[in-house]
Design an enzyme around this catalytic site. Structure first.
Site, PDB file in Angstrom:
ATOM      1  N   GLY A 196      23.296  44.917  21.150  1.00  0.00           N
ATOM      2  CA  GLY A 196      22.913  45.513  19.854  1.00  0.00           C
ATOM      3  C   GLY A 196      24.109  45.629  18.933  1.00  0.00           C
ATOM      4  N   ALA A 197      24.871  44.520  18.807  1.00  0.00           N
ATOM      5  CA  ALA A 197      26.155  44.591  18.094  1.00  0.00           C
ATOM      6  C   ALA A 197      26.084  44.085  16.666  1.00  0.00           C
ATOM      7  CB  ALA A 197      27.202  43.810  18.878  1.00  0.00           C
ATOM      8  N   ASN A 198      24.864  43.797  16.163  1.00  0.00           N
ATOM      9  CA  ASN A 198      24.777  43.271  14.798  1.00  0.00           C
ATOM     10  C   ASN A 198      24.814  44.364  13.738  1.00  0.00           C
ATOM     11  OD1 ASN A 198      21.970  43.461  16.121  1.00  0.00           O
ATOM     12  ND2 ASN A 198      21.518  43.655  13.944  1.00  0.00           N
ATOM     13  N   THR A 199      24.686  45.625  14.150  1.00  0.00           N
ATOM     14  CA  THR A 199      24.669  46.712  13.161  1.00  0.00           C
ATOM     15  C   THR A 199      25.118  48.013  13.821  1.00  0.00           C
ATOM     16  OG1 THR A 199      23.243  47.796  11.506  1.00  0.00           O
ATOM     17  CG2 THR A 199      22.232  47.324  13.612  1.00  0.00           C
ATOM     18  N   GLY A 200      25.279  49.060  12.996  1.00  0.00           N
ATOM     19  CA  GLY A 200      25.509  50.413  13.515  1.00  0.00           C
ATOM     20  C   GLY A 200      26.736  50.556  14.404  1.00  0.00           C
ATOM     21  N   ILE A 201      26.595  51.409  15.409  1.00  0.00           N
ATOM     22  CA  ILE A 201      27.703  51.735  16.309  1.00  0.00           C
ATOM     23  C   ILE A 201      28.178  50.493  17.065  1.00  0.00           C
ATOM     24  CG2 ILE A 201      28.304  53.078  18.372  1.00  0.00           C
ATOM     25  CD1 ILE A 201      26.218  55.180  17.390  1.00  0.00           C
ATOM     26  N   GLY A 202      27.222  49.646  17.460  1.00  0.00           N
ATOM     27  CA  GLY A 202      27.581  48.453  18.222  1.00  0.00           C
ATOM     28  C   GLY A 202      28.482  47.524  17.428  1.00  0.00           C
ATOM     29  N   SER A 239      22.433  59.827  24.684  1.00  0.00           N
ATOM     30  CA  SER A 239      22.320  60.677  23.505  1.00  0.00           C
ATOM     31  C   SER A 239      22.197  62.122  23.977  1.00  0.00           C
ATOM     32  CB  SER A 239      21.078  60.305  22.708  1.00  0.00           C
ATOM     33  OG  SER A 239      20.774  61.324  21.781  1.00  0.00           O
ATOM     34  N   TYR A 296      11.559  58.741  23.577  1.00  0.00           N
ATOM     35  CA  TYR A 296      12.993  58.481  23.320  1.00  0.00           C
ATOM     36  C   TYR A 296      13.856  59.341  24.244  1.00  0.00           C
ATOM     37  CZ  TYR A 296      17.505  58.066  20.918  1.00  0.00           C
ATOM     38  OH  TYR A 296      18.837  57.846  20.629  1.00  0.00           O
TER      39      TYR A 296
END
Ligand SMILES: NC(=O)c1ccc[n+]([C@@H]2O[C@H](COP(=O)([O-])OP(=O)(O)OC[C@H]3O[C@@H](n4cnc5c(N)ncnc54)[C@H](OP(=O)(O)O)[C@@H]3O)[C@@H](O)[C@H]2O)c1
Length: 266
Positions: A45-51, A174, A200
């Protein structure tokens, strides 16, 4: 003059409390200057956000970065941006859909073929409070992506991680895990009404339980396993909630969150 004292002190207190609260929920920047040249990092999940920010930070530190994302175009765009920003050309975009067992197997097979070593696996990708969707293999989406997908990915990469030891696995959980409950009789939400929030929290508790169990099993192998809560970070995670649609809540969120810069403690 005295009539201004009360409002001024109230405003001052509100600003002070907001700053303290923001520092408390966001944590601080990592002061480490460590370099990781020669190390290979797999991050989901490295295309956005924290990643994406984690991938950027680790690329700056000289690592070889394998970005696993479900959307190849977004992944390549992020990898290109990171390569040009960091002048590190060893940043690679690879397709990985954690909602598909076949895609996870294909991703791992390519990593095993192309990479001599994997020193750091960061299980970052996550989906929060989506509708009652199912993965390609019929699992409830949040449990399927956040836990089961990463569970399979980690186990398939374990031999590579062991042969690269000392190595590490980092699972993004989380604070929500604290209120999570595992319903072992109905993990897949087939017998009860779907609750996006509870699903979640259950998936994030599963991240913690998996981390603890795996850490115990890997003792003595040189592979460490840790889970973390990243703080409250302004990312796309709330895309399925009302928070990002309401101007009021997004303004409050922006005041109390930090942009997704984030670094791994070394
Ligand atoms: N932001 C916070 O305040 C916060 C707080 C606590 C924990 N976390 C945890 O931190 C992690 C990163 O979240 P974030 O805030 O950076 O969220 P984000 O901006 O929404 O990023 C999530 C990433 O996961 C990817 N993803 C979703 N489903 C996937 C799938 N089936 N296969 C592969 N990748 C998939 C997304 O890809 P697409 O762009 O293609 O959807 C995206 O790259 C999550 O595990 C989250 O639970 C975040």
């Amino acid at each position: 003059m005295s009539k201004y004292i009360l409002p001024v002190s109230v405003i001052g207190t509100v600003i002070g409390v907001s700053v303290l609260l923001r520092d408390h929920v966001t944590g601080g920047a990592c002061p480490s200057k460590a370099k990781i040249k020669g190390k290979t990092v797999v991050i989901t999940g490295a295309n956005t956000g924290i990643g994406k920010e984690t991938a950027r930070d680790l690329a700056k530190r000289g690592g070889r970065i394998i970005m696993g994302c479900r959307d190849e175009e977004k992944c390549e765009a992020a990898a290109r941006e990171i390569r040009s920003d960091t002048c590190n050309h060893h940043v690679y975009a690879r397709r990985l859909d954690l909602a598909s067992v076949a895609s996870i197997r294909e991703f791992v097979s390519r990593v095993n073929q192309e990479e001599e070593r994997v020193d750091i696996l960061i299980n970052n990708a996550g989906v929060m409070r989506c509708p009652a969707w199912r993965t390609e293999n019929g699992f409830e989406m949040q449990f399927g992506v956040n836990h089961l997908g990463h569970f399979l990915l980690t186990n398939l990469l374990l031999d590579k991680l062991k042969s690269s030891a000392p190595s590490r696995i980092i699972n993004l959980s989380s604070l929500a895990h604290v209120v999570g409950e595992m319903d072992f009789d109905d993990l897949n939400w087939e017998k009860k009404k779907y609750d996006t929030k509870k699903a979640y929290c259950q998936s994030k508790l599963a991240n913690v339980l998996f981390t603890r169990e795996l850490a115990g099993r890997l003792q003595g192998t040189g592979v460490t396993v840790n889970a973390l809560h990243p703080g409250v970070v302004a990312t796309d995670l709330g895309r399925h909630t009302g928070m990002h649609q309401s101007q009021f809540s997004s303004t409050i969120l922006d005041l109390q969150t930090t942009p997704p810069y984030w670094t791994i403690p070394h």
